[in-house]
Write a protein that holds these residues in place. Structure first.
Motif, mmCIF file in Angstrom:
data_model
loop_
_atom_site.group_PDB
_atom_site.id
_atom_site.type_symbol
_atom_site.label_atom_id
_atom_site.label_comp_id
_atom_site.label_asym_id
_atom_site.label_seq_id
_atom_site.Cartn_x
_atom_site.Cartn_y
_atom_site.Cartn_z
ATOM 1 N N THR A 296 11.242 16.051 -44.586
ATOM 2 C CA THR A 296 10.429 16.708 -43.559
ATOM 3 C C THR A 296 11.240 16.917 -42.274
ATOM 4 O O THR A 296 12.228 16.210 -42.026
ATOM 5 N N PRO A 297 10.823 17.863 -41.429
ATOM 6 C CA PRO A 297 11.499 18.022 -40.132
ATOM 7 C C PRO A 297 11.459 16.741 -39.306
ATOM 8 O O PRO A 297 12.439 16.390 -38.640
ATOM 9 N N GLU A 298 10.330 16.041 -39.368
ATOM 10 C CA GLU A 298 10.183 14.804 -38.586
ATOM 11 C C GLU A 298 11.159 13.728 -39.064
ATOM 12 O O GLU A 298 11.727 12.984 -38.255
ATOM 13 N N ALA A 299 11.381 13.662 -40.368
ATOM 14 C CA ALA A 299 12.302 12.665 -40.916
ATOM 15 C C ALA A 299 13.735 12.963 -40.488
ATOM 16 O O ALA A 299 14.501 12.060 -40.147
ATOM 17 N N LEU A 300 14.113 14.250 -40.490
ATOM 18 C CA LEU A 300 15.458 14.613 -40.040
ATOM 19 C C LEU A 300 15.635 14.295 -38.565
ATOM 20 O O LEU A 300 16.678 13.773 -38.148
ATOM 21 N N ALA A 301 14.616 14.572 -37.756
ATOM 22 C CA ALA A 301 14.694 14.280 -36.324
ATOM 23 C C ALA A 301 14.913 12.790 -36.089
ATOM 24 O O ALA A 301 15.775 12.383 -35.293
ATOM 25 N N ALA A 302 14.148 11.960 -36.796
ATOM 26 C CA ALA A 302 14.263 10.506 -36.630
ATOM 27 C C ALA A 302 15.633 10.010 -37.101
ATOM 28 O O ALA A 302 16.252 9.148 -36.455
ATOM 29 N N HIS A 303 16.116 10.563 -38.199
ATOM 30 C CA HIS A 303 17.411 10.139 -38.736
ATOM 31 C C HIS A 303 18.545 10.529 -37.796
ATOM 32 O O HIS A 303 19.447 9.725 -37.531
ATOM 33 N N GLN A 304 18.491 11.734 -37.271
ATOM 34 C CA GLN A 304 19.521 12.203 -36.344
ATOM 35 C C GLN A 304 19.561 11.311 -35.096
ATOM 36 O O GLN A 304 20.641 10.905 -34.640
ATOM 37 N N GLN A 305 18.411 10.994 -34.544
ATOM 38 C CA GLN A 305 18.358 10.158 -33.346
ATOM 39 C C GLN A 305 18.867 8.753 -33.629
ATOM 40 O O GLN A 305 19.569 8.157 -32.801
ATOM 41 N N ALA A 306 18.553 8.222 -34.810
ATOM 42 C CA ALA A 306 19.045 6.893 -35.181
ATOM 43 C C ALA A 306 20.560 6.889 -35.331
ATOM 44 O O ALA A 306 21.236 5.925 -34.938
ATOM 45 N N GLU A 307 21.108 7.958 -35.864
ATOM 46 C CA GLU A 307 22.560 8.053 -36.028
ATOM 47 C C GLU A 307 23.280 8.197 -34.688
ATOM 48 O O GLU A 307 24.390 7.705 -34.514
ATOM 49 N N VAL A 308 22.653 8.893 -33.749
ATOM 50 C CA VAL A 308 23.211 8.983 -32.395
ATOM 51 C C VAL A 308 23.348 7.582 -31.803
ATOM 52 O O VAL A 308 24.391 7.221 -31.235
ATOM 53 N N LYS A 309 22.312 6.782 -31.947
ATOM 54 C CA LYS A 309 22.339 5.417 -31.405
ATOM 55 C C LYS A 309 23.391 4.554 -32.099
ATOM 56 O O LYS A 309 23.997 3.676 -31.477
ATOM 57 N N LYS A 310 23.629 4.803 -33.363
ATOM 58 C CA LYS A 310 24.606 4.019 -34.124
ATOM 59 C C LYS A 310 26.042 4.424 -33.808
ATOM 60 O O LYS A 310 26.899 3.568 -33.549
ATOM 61 N N TRP A 311 26.321 5.744 -33.820
ATOM 62 C CA TRP A 311 27.694 6.213 -33.762
ATOM 63 C C TRP A 311 28.234 6.469 -32.364
ATOM 64 O O TRP A 311 29.431 6.280 -32.120
ATOM 65 N N TRP A 312 27.403 6.917 -31.440
ATOM 66 C CA TRP A 312 27.922 7.264 -30.117
ATOM 67 C C TRP A 312 28.618 6.106 -29.417
ATOM 68 O O TRP A 312 29.714 6.289 -28.874
ATOM 69 N N PRO A 313 28.048 4.900 -29.413
ATOM 70 C CA PRO A 313 28.762 3.786 -28.765
ATOM 71 C C PRO A 313 30.119 3.508 -29.405
ATOM 72 O O PRO A 313 31.104 3.220 -28.712
ATOM 73 N N MET A 314 30.190 3.625 -30.752
ATOM 74 C CA MET A 314 31.446 3.360 -31.457
ATOM 75 C C MET A 314 32.502 4.410 -31.107
ATOM 76 O O MET A 314 33.666 4.083 -30.839
ATOM 77 N N ILE A 315 32.093 5.685 -31.076
ATOM 78 C CA ILE A 315 33.020 6.770 -30.772
ATOM 79 C C ILE A 315 33.509 6.670 -29.325
ATOM 80 O O ILE A 315 34.702 6.823 -29.030
ATOM 81 N N LYS A 316 32.586 6.390 -28.409
ATOM 82 C CA LYS A 316 32.953 6.302 -26.998
ATOM 83 C C LYS A 316 33.848 5.080 -26.734
ATOM 84 O O LYS A 316 34.750 5.127 -25.908
ATOM 85 N N ALA A 317 33.599 4.008 -27.479
ATOM 86 C CA ALA A 317 34.446 2.812 -27.329
ATOM 87 C C ALA A 317 35.871 3.090 -27.788
ATOM 88 O O ALA A 317 36.838 2.508 -27.265
ATOM 89 N N ALA A 318 36.006 4.005 -28.759
ATOM 90 C CA ALA A 318 37.336 4.381 -29.252
ATOM 91 C C ALA A 318 38.013 5.392 -28.345
ATOM 92 O O ALA A 318 39.174 5.757 -28.564
ATOM 93 N N ASN A 319 37.289 5.833 -27.308
ATOM 94 C CA ASN A 319 37.812 6.764 -26.296
ATOM 95 C C ASN A 319 38.324 8.071 -26.913
ATOM 96 O O ASN A 319 39.389 8.588 -26.559
ATOM 97 N N ILE A 320 37.533 8.598 -27.862
ATOM 98 C CA ILE A 320 37.881 9.873 -28.488
ATOM 99 C C ILE A 320 37.176 10.973 -27.714
ATOM 100 O O ILE A 320 35.954 11.091 -27.745
ATOM 101 N N THR A 321 37.928 11.782 -27.003
ATOM 102 C CA THR A 321 37.317 12.845 -26.202
ATOM 103 C C THR A 321 38.148 14.117 -26.310
ATOM 104 O O THR A 321 39.331 14.082 -26.657
ATOM 105 N N VAL A 322 37.516 15.236 -26.013
ATOM 106 C CA VAL A 322 38.195 16.527 -25.936
ATOM 107 C C VAL A 322 37.814 17.118 -24.593
ATOM 108 O O VAL A 322 36.632 17.329 -24.309
#
Length: 323
Positions: A296-322
């Motif tokens: 469902t659209p709602e399930a994709l929205a929830a999954h995307q937001q959960a992945e943002v919370k999981k991955w963004w801190p890890m990526i930012k901690a690795a200082n990967i930027t453009v």
């Protein structure tokens, strides 16, 4: 009398829909693939679009708009009219990871409306056959012995192959020489040609070449083996426990697209994913279809937001930027 009431209510419901939603789709729909033709996202879009065409009774076009780890193609979709005729296909990299890396002129979560979660597959650690390592432990030893000199193909900064490679660097404490391409299809061609050493690639992209013996596979980034590749061990079995990356894909449309149009697109996706022929084509390359309640659209929205919370801190901690 009952039939008359139902007919009147149906007619009233239809009459209050936006004019565009009533007639949708009345012309071809374009799915924007943010990577080169021939790659896994492109293949996924074409298989899905082919089946959605039957449901929607309309032509589905695939347009490849490449560059900047997929952000250029996603930006085109964001800027499109919210009428359901432009659809963005992407994955964990394009619709989550890139938001932590690139200074995007749009919001990945709020400027796109989710349609459906499509499929997922783990990554596969692969190398050219000339690499002397025969298993994952030997590969790690070889990479460490050549620290900083081993080349790894990616589809650009923020792509699945890139952030999976960065994750690998962190786990085994090495540095890789990342080589960016406009998609994993051309990266895989260079791996086959021996121009780069290895990739952490989507299983769906590399599997056929592994099965043909043209490249070597060392491990699947999951806790269970792929039915399509039963001879390739998991990373736990091969000696790198916990190196889990599941690359899921989905469809989005520009925000403000009428809900009725999103519902029609979602219904076409759900019907496509239930088709045994589509399921077989996905299974043959290691793609797993999500359960019905996750489509469902709602399930994709929830999954995307959960992945943002999981991955963004890890990526930012690795200082990967453009910049």
């Amino acid at each position: 009398m009952t039939k008359l009431i139902v007919a009147v209510v149906t007619a009233m419901t239809f009459s209050i829909l936006p004019a565009g939603a009533q007639t949708y789709p009345s012309r071809p729909i374009t799915i924007i693939v943010p990577f080169a033709a021939g790659g896994p996202t492109d293949a996924l879009a074409r298989v899905l679009g082919e089946r959605m065409r039957q449901s929607l009774q309309q032509t589905i076009l695939v347009e490849n708009i490449t560059g900047a780890g997929g952000t250029i193609g996603v930006a085109r979709a964001v800027r499109a009219a919210p009428d359901g005729y432009t659809v963005s296909i992407g994955h964990l990299g394009t619709h989550v990871i890139n938001g932590a890396i690139y200074p995007l002129p749009f919001d990945l979560v709020n400027d796109l409306a989710p349609v459906a979660l499509i499929a997922s597959n783990p990554m596969m650690i692969v190398s050219k056959n000339d690499v002397p390592a025969k298993n994952l432990k030997e590969l790690i030893t070889w990479i460490k012995a050549n620290n900083g000199r081993v080349s790894a193909g990616t589809a650009g900064v923020g792509s699945a192959a890139h952030f999976s490679g960065v994750y690998l660097e962190q786990l085994i404490d090495v540095k890789l020489q990342f080589v960016p391409y406009r998609g994993t299809a051309p990266a895989l061609q260079d791996l086959l040609g021996g121009q780069i050493d290895l990739m952490v690639d989507q299983a769906a992209n590399s599997l056929a070449q592994v099965q043909a013996g043209k490249i070597r596979a060392y491990g699947i980034t999951a806790d269970k083996r792929l039915p399509a590749a039963p001879n390739v061990p998991t990373v736990d079995e091969a000696g790198l426990p916990g190196f889990y990356v599941s690359l899921w894909s989905g469809l989005w449309v520009p925000k403000a697209t009428p809900k009725e149009i999103i519902a029609k697109l979602n219904a076409a996706v759900v019907e496509a994913l239930a088709d045994p022929a589509v399921q077989k084509r996905f299974a043959d390359v290691g793609l797993e279809v999500p359960p019905l309640d996750k489509q469902t659209p709602e399930a994709l929205a929830a999954h995307q937001q959960a992945e943002v919370k999981k991955w963004w801190p890890m990526i930012k901690a690795a200082n990967i930027t453009v910049n």
